[in-house]
Design an enzyme around this catalytic site. Structure first.
Site: not given
Ligand code: NAD
Length: 332
Positions: A78, A149, A230-231, A237
């Site tokens: 990917k 997500q 998951m984040g 992070k």
């Molecule tokens: P998004 O930008 O749509 O949303 C971000 C989220 O994080 C929101 O809920 C926001 O309020 C919160 N946030 C932002 N800054 C913050 C802070 N300082 N403290 C606490 N919360 C905060 O992003 P998304 O597409 O929903 O992705 C969310 C996370 O998931 C990202 O970190 C992304 O990299 C990660 N992700 C992980 C996987 C995996 O396989 N593990 C896959 C896709 C995305």
């Protein structure tokens, strides 16, 4: 009329982003991801080292995740990343495309739009962890995070237990409407709560934020909770305190990623947990680890996101596109 699902050796299959939503759903993604986690734990499938670079143009982060599944014969990568200026151009900031290759010949096999697939495979991973690790009697789902997500995560999670309610918290409260709307779509009541209340009420918690500081603390969590983190998919992070990992039984998709770019990176760096205490979720799927041992145990899944998940759902999308006659085949 029977459909021609064969692909000639000089043909490449294209499944565009716009076709994915009608092809693959949470259930198909779940099956693909559960199978590939199991294959990883049997050492039938492995991920290659991840490349991720700031390219010094358009503020973009670009990279690729790749691997090979000998059991499912998925080989590929990917490619994609994050272009912060895309929103202004009417495009998604996260851009992903999956490239699949024929494992027998190395020839390119398919190009598949990877944006929706990424959300589906990520939600499938936490859903797999809920199936195998949450208490059977889990009733309340807690959501930390309300970004793109989060809706996918909630939809996939509710397939695994008879949840009766969703509680949620987000750093940016104005985004909580996404959680409320998704819960309503699923026919579940939603309550916005503070973090101690979320920990008290929730039997299963999903964290899906881009936070760089611990949000959930160990004293927020009640015995018996399952947490899917998951984040955290990048160095630096963090969503939960290292103390919480020390009190939980920690599972992951891939240990190498968990300790370097996943939620466990902090607990490992601080010496709060040992690498050999982290269990692959595939071992639970395969029955070589028992998973949850008691109703009081706190289980934590560190879902870091591996390339093989992307390949597994992309393979599924190609198969379904061929079966339904909507795959584009081009000479190549
Ligand atoms: P998004 O930008 O749509 O949303 C971000 C989220 O994080 C929101 O809920 C926001 O309020 C919160 N946030 C932002 N800054 C913050 C802070 N300082 N403290 C606490 N919360 C905060 O992003 P998304 O597409 O929903 O992705 C969310 C996370 O998931 C990202 O970190 C992304 O990299 C990660 N992700 C992980 C996987 C995996 O396989 N593990 C896959 C896709 C995305």
């Amino acid at each position: 009329m029977s459909l021609d699902t064969t692909v000639a050796t000089n043909e490449l299959v294209i499944v565009p982003e716009s076709a994915i939503a009608d092809l693959i759903d949470a259930e198909a993604s779940f099956e693909a991801v559960e199978q590939v986690f199991a294959a990883m734990s049997r050492r039938d499938a492995y991920n290659f080292p991840v490349i991720r670079e700031a390219i010094g143009h358009a503020d973009a982060l670009y990279g690729f995740k790749s691997g090979f599944d000998r059991a499912g014969l998925a080989l590929g990568l990917k490619s994609g990343g994050y272009w912060p200026g895309n929103d202004a151009k009417g495009l998604t900031n996260h851009q992903s495309t999956v490239f699949l290759f024929d494992a027998d010949t190395g020839r390119p096999k398919a190009i598949v739009g990877g944006n929706l697939l990424t959300a589906l495979r990520t939600a499938a991973a936490s859903s797999v962890s809920i199936k195998h690790l949450a208490r059977d009697d889990a009733k309340v789902l807690g959501m930390v995070g309300a970004g793109h997500q989060s809706a996918f995560q909630m939809r996939a999670a509710v397939r695994q237990r008879n949840f009766e309610k969703v509680v949620g918290w987000n750093f940016h409260p104005e985004m909580l409407s996404r959680l409320a709307d998704t819960a309503a779509e699923l026919g579940l009541p939603f309550e916005a709560v503070d973090l101690p209340e979320l920990g008290t009420q929730a039997d299963v918690i999903i964290t899906i934020t881009s936070s760089f500081d611990a949000i959930l603390q160990a004293d927020h969590i009640t015995p018996g909770t399952h947490i899917a983190c998951m984040g955290t998919d990048t160095k630096g992070k963090q969503e939960v305190a290292a103390d919480l990992l020390a009190t939980a039984t920690v599972f992951t998709d891939e240990i190498a990623q968990s300790i370097t770019i996943g939620e466990a990176q902090h607990a490992i760096a601080q010496g709060r947990i040992a690498e050999d205490a982290i269990i692959e979720i595939g071992a639970v799927i395969n029955g070589t680890h028992s998973g949850r041992m008691s109703s009081d145990e706190i289980t934590l899944f560190d879902g870091t996101g591996v390339g093989l998940q992307d390949l597994a759902v992309a393979e599924k999308a190609v198969t379904l596109a061929l079966e339904r006659g909507i795959a584009q085949k081009v000479p190549f």
